[in-house]
Write a protein that holds these residues in place. Structure first.
Motif, PDB file in Angstrom:
ATOM      1  N   ILE A 113      34.045  51.623  33.336  1.00 52.36           N
ATOM      2  CA  ILE A 113      35.161  52.162  34.109  1.00 52.36           C
ATOM      3  C   ILE A 113      36.502  51.586  33.642  1.00 52.36           C
ATOM      4  N   GLU A 114      37.492  52.447  33.570  1.00 51.41           N
ATOM      5  CA  GLU A 114      38.833  52.006  33.192  1.00 51.41           C
ATOM      6  C   GLU A 114      39.411  51.105  34.290  1.00 51.41           C
ATOM      7  N   HIS A 115      40.049  50.029  33.873  1.00 46.26           N
ATOM      8  CA  HIS A 115      40.660  49.111  34.823  1.00 46.26           C
ATOM      9  C   HIS A 115      41.917  48.506  34.216  1.00 46.26           C
ATOM     10  N   LYS A 116      42.719  47.858  35.063  1.00 44.13           N
ATOM     11  CA  LYS A 116      43.960  47.245  34.624  1.00 44.13           C
ATOM     12  C   LYS A 116      44.315  46.119  35.586  1.00 44.13           C
ATOM     13  N   VAL A 117      45.343  45.362  35.242  1.00 40.04           N
ATOM     14  CA  VAL A 117      45.830  44.294  36.116  1.00 40.04           C
ATOM     15  C   VAL A 117      47.318  44.495  36.334  1.00 40.04           C
ATOM     16  N   VAL A 118      47.744  44.460  37.604  1.00 40.24           N
ATOM     17  CA  VAL A 118      49.169  44.588  37.903  1.00 40.24           C
ATOM     18  C   VAL A 118      49.795  43.201  37.981  1.00 40.24           C
ATOM     19  N   THR A 119      51.083  43.149  37.783  1.00 42.04           N
ATOM     20  CA  THR A 119      51.805  41.884  37.847  1.00 42.04           C
ATOM     21  C   THR A 119      52.204  41.571  39.289  1.00 42.04           C
ATOM     22  N   ASN A 120      52.612  40.340  39.474  1.00 39.14           N
ATOM     23  CA  ASN A 120      53.107  39.885  40.770  1.00 39.14           C
ATOM     24  C   ASN A 120      54.472  39.258  40.528  1.00 39.14           C
ATOM     25  N   GLN A 121      55.457  39.610  41.344  1.00 42.77           N
ATOM     26  CA  GLN A 121      56.812  39.123  41.121  1.00 42.77           C
ATOM     27  C   GLN A 121      57.006  37.673  41.536  1.00 42.77           C
ATOM     28  N   GLU A 122      56.083  37.123  42.325  1.00 44.46           N
ATOM     29  CA  GLU A 122      56.265  35.770  42.841  1.00 44.46           C
ATOM     30  C   GLU A 122      55.131  34.801  42.500  1.00 44.46           C
ATOM     31  N   VAL A 123      53.911  35.297  42.388  1.00 43.66           N
ATOM     32  CA  VAL A 123      52.748  34.418  42.250  1.00 43.66           C
ATOM     33  C   VAL A 123      52.076  34.624  40.895  1.00 43.66           C
ATOM     34  N   GLU A 124      51.721  33.523  40.223  1.00 44.71           N
ATOM     35  CA  GLU A 124      50.963  33.632  38.985  1.00 44.71           C
ATOM     36  C   GLU A 124      49.488  33.843  39.317  1.00 44.71           C
ATOM     37  N   ARG A 125      48.778  34.455  38.420  1.00 50.87           N
ATOM     38  CA  ARG A 125      47.363  34.760  38.635  1.00 50.87           C
ATOM     39  C   ARG A 125      46.555  34.253  37.453  1.00 50.87           C
ATOM     40  N   PHE A 126      45.413  33.646  37.739  1.00 49.72           N
ATOM     41  CA  PHE A 126      44.497  33.193  36.706  1.00 49.72           C
ATOM     42  C   PHE A 126      43.172  33.936  36.850  1.00 49.72           C
ATOM     43  N   SER A 127      42.492  34.130  35.754  1.00 48.73           N
ATOM     44  CA  SER A 127      41.127  34.641  35.805  1.00 48.73           C
ATOM     45  C   SER A 127      40.394  34.133  34.569  1.00 48.73           C
ATOM     46  N   ILE A 128      39.079  34.193  34.639  1.00 47.82           N
ATOM     47  CA  ILE A 128      38.267  33.824  33.484  1.00 47.82           C
ATOM     48  C   ILE A 128      37.166  34.856  33.340  1.00 47.82           C
ATOM     49  N   ALA A 129      36.950  35.319  32.108  1.00 44.18           N
ATOM     50  CA  ALA A 129      35.986  36.382  31.866  1.00 44.18           C
ATOM     51  C   ALA A 129      35.010  35.977  30.768  1.00 44.18           C
ATOM     52  N   TYR A 130      33.735  36.223  31.035  1.00 39.18           N
ATOM     53  CA  TYR A 130      32.664  35.998  30.058  1.00 39.18           C
ATOM     54  C   TYR A 130      32.239  37.367  29.532  1.00 39.18           C
ATOM     55  N   PHE A 131      32.293  37.554  28.216  1.00 41.60           N
ATOM     56  CA  PHE A 131      31.969  38.841  27.607  1.00 41.60           C
ATOM     57  C   PHE A 131      30.610  38.756  26.915  1.00 41.60           C
ATOM     58  N   PHE A 132      29.685  39.588  27.377  1.00 44.22           N
ATOM     59  CA  PHE A 132      28.302  39.615  26.907  1.00 44.22           C
ATOM     60  C   PHE A 132      28.206  40.622  25.763  1.00 44.22           C
ATOM     61  N   CYS A 133      28.212  40.098  24.545  1.00 47.95           N
ATOM     62  CA  CYS A 133      28.308  40.941  23.348  1.00 47.95           C
ATOM     63  C   CYS A 133      27.124  40.716  22.413  1.00 47.95           C
ATOM     64  N   PRO A 134      26.781  41.725  21.603  1.00 49.34           N
ATOM     65  CA  PRO A 134      25.773  41.540  20.554  1.00 49.34           C
ATOM     66  C   PRO A 134      26.453  41.059  19.274  1.00 49.34           C
ATOM     67  N   SER A 135      25.664  40.785  18.250  1.00 49.22           N
ATOM     68  CA  SER A 135      26.223  40.463  16.939  1.00 49.22           C
ATOM     69  C   SER A 135      26.876  41.718  16.361  1.00 49.22           C
ATOM     70  N   TYR A 136      27.760  41.527  15.402  1.00 46.26           N
ATOM     71  CA  TYR A 136      28.487  42.662  14.836  1.00 46.26           C
ATOM     72  C   TYR A 136      27.574  43.679  14.150  1.00 46.26           C
ATOM     73  N   ASP A 137      26.440  43.199  13.597  1.00 44.65           N
ATOM     74  CA  ASP A 137      25.565  44.143  12.887  1.00 44.65           C
ATOM     75  C   ASP A 137      24.522  44.782  13.797  1.00 44.65           C
ATOM     76  N   ALA A 138      24.526  44.448  15.102  1.00 45.79           N
ATOM     77  CA  ALA A 138      23.587  45.070  16.041  1.00 45.79           C
ATOM     78  C   ALA A 138      23.871  46.564  16.148  1.00 45.79           C
ATOM     79  N   VAL A 139      22.798  47.358  16.115  1.00 44.10           N
ATOM     80  CA  VAL A 139      22.935  48.812  16.200  1.00 44.10           C
ATOM     81  C   VAL A 139      22.743  49.265  17.646  1.00 44.10           C
ATOM     82  N   ILE A 140      23.710  50.029  18.140  1.00 43.77           N
ATOM     83  CA  ILE A 140      23.667  50.537  19.512  1.00 43.77           C
ATOM     84  C   ILE A 140      23.250  51.997  19.467  1.00 43.77           C
TER      85      ILE A 140
END
Length: 345
Positions: A279-306
């Motif tokens: 699903i398409e998603h995005k993040v909006v800014t905040n004029q007063e508060v900073e935002r932190f996040s951490i993301a773990y990306f579950f990926c295959p090797s580059y030569d893996a065939v999908i």
């Protein structure tokens, strides 16, 4: 602050054009923009799934697995609680993340070089170097850390290195478990994820969204996109800002400090032959508060065939490298990601 990226100086022409446009809009009220802004203010709570049920009786396990599969196919996003990543680890991650981003800008920009790591091993990014319009600009900064190079951080900060190691150890197990459940729902006892999605191919991204003096309807923290992996595990802490497309509208995701967000990536949509949705998603800014996040990306090797796991296939088979190369080429030539549409049969 010496830690802040030079957004306003670097993108001053784009921001000046925006100021001129806003001045004109005050004279000629833009009804459509007002309408879109109100849609973005709708707040949803994603499906919440209690993973402790996976260690209970058969009926409870099956119910939990069905909830995961249903959310992956109907929403593409869901939340999990009792996920195995302790509050102590996430608190340490946030503390180390904040300390990292508080480093002077010039030091952040050169951490990779000082550790003698290539840009593919470890990189710091901010803004959007190729942006030619505000809709392409991401008002954020991030560190990308491949799991295979976490040990390289010890030279910079041993506490950061050990904390990241603790986090990804549990996150990796969680990602593998969810992938197995989603495969099982399709009637598959697949070893694909164990064989292809190894620590050497997965990575972590720590994000910071600085306060932005401009309206979030004009400048985004992260531009609309889908993830190119199999699935992403996200901790967005307590400050909201994540929006996703639901029933054709942008809706806000209500933060849940006890939960992690799981979202399906392009590769799982292709592998499942469209059963699970990226699903398409995005993040909006905040004029007063900073935002932190951490993301773990579950990926295959580059030569893996999908390739689609069931006929008739919607997408042609492709390697992960081919997919990544095509995405980069499209972003460079068109300014945006085209993604799986390039791989339809």
């Amino acid at each position: 602050m010496e830690s802040e990226p030079p957004f306003q100086e670097t993108y001053k022409i784009l921001l000046r054009n925006l100021m001129e446009e806003e001045s004109a809009e005050r004279v000629h009220h833009d009804h459509e923009n007002s309408k879109n802004h109100s849609i973005s203010d709708i707040e949803y709570e994603l499906p919440v799934i209690d993973l402790s049920c996976l260690s209970l009786g058969d009926l409870c396990q099956e119910k939990c697995k069905r909830e995961i599969a249903d959310a992956a196919s109907k929403w593409g996003f869901f939340q999990v609680v009792n996920h195995g990543i302790s509050g102590e680890i996430t608190a340490r991650m946030r503390q180390q993340q904040v300390m990292l981003f508080r480093q002077p800008f010039h030091k952040k920009a050169n951490i990779g070089k000082s550790l003698k790591l290539s840009s593919t091993d470890f990189c710091y990014r901010w803004g959007t170097p190729t942006a030619t319009s505000l809709k392409q600009l991401s008002w954020s900064e991030a560190f990308r850390i491949p799991l295979s190079h976490i040990s390289g951080l010890k030279e910079f900060n041993t506490n950061l290195s050990s904390t990241v190691e603790d986090f990804v150890e549990v996150a990796s197990k969680l990602a593998q478990r969810i992938a197995e459940i989603l495969a099982e729902n399709l009637g598959l006892q697949s070893t694909f994820f164990v064989e292809n999605c190894l620590p050497s191919s997965c990575y972590l991204r720590m994000n910071r969204y600085p306060p932005c003096p401009i309206s979030s309807s004009k400048v985004l923290g992260l531009t609309p996109h889908t993830d190119s992996d199999f699935l992403t595990i996200l901790n967005q802490y307590q400050v909201g800002g994540l929006l996703l497309v639901k029933d054709g509208e942008w809706v806000r995701v209500k933060p849940n400090p006890q939960a992690l967000i799981i979202n399906i990536g392009d590769l799982f949509q292709a592998w499942s032959n469209g059963v699970y949705k990226s699903i398409e998603h995005k993040v909006v800014t905040n004029q007063e508060v900073e935002r932190f996040s951490i993301a773990y990306f579950f990926c295959p090797s580059y030569d893996a065939v999908i390739k689609s796991c069931m006929p008739p296939s919607i997408y042609r088979k492709f390697s992960f490298k081919e997919y990544r190369d095509q995405v980069q080429e499209d972003v460079k030539s068109t300014g945006s990601k085209i993604g799986l549409l390039r791989f339809l049969i």
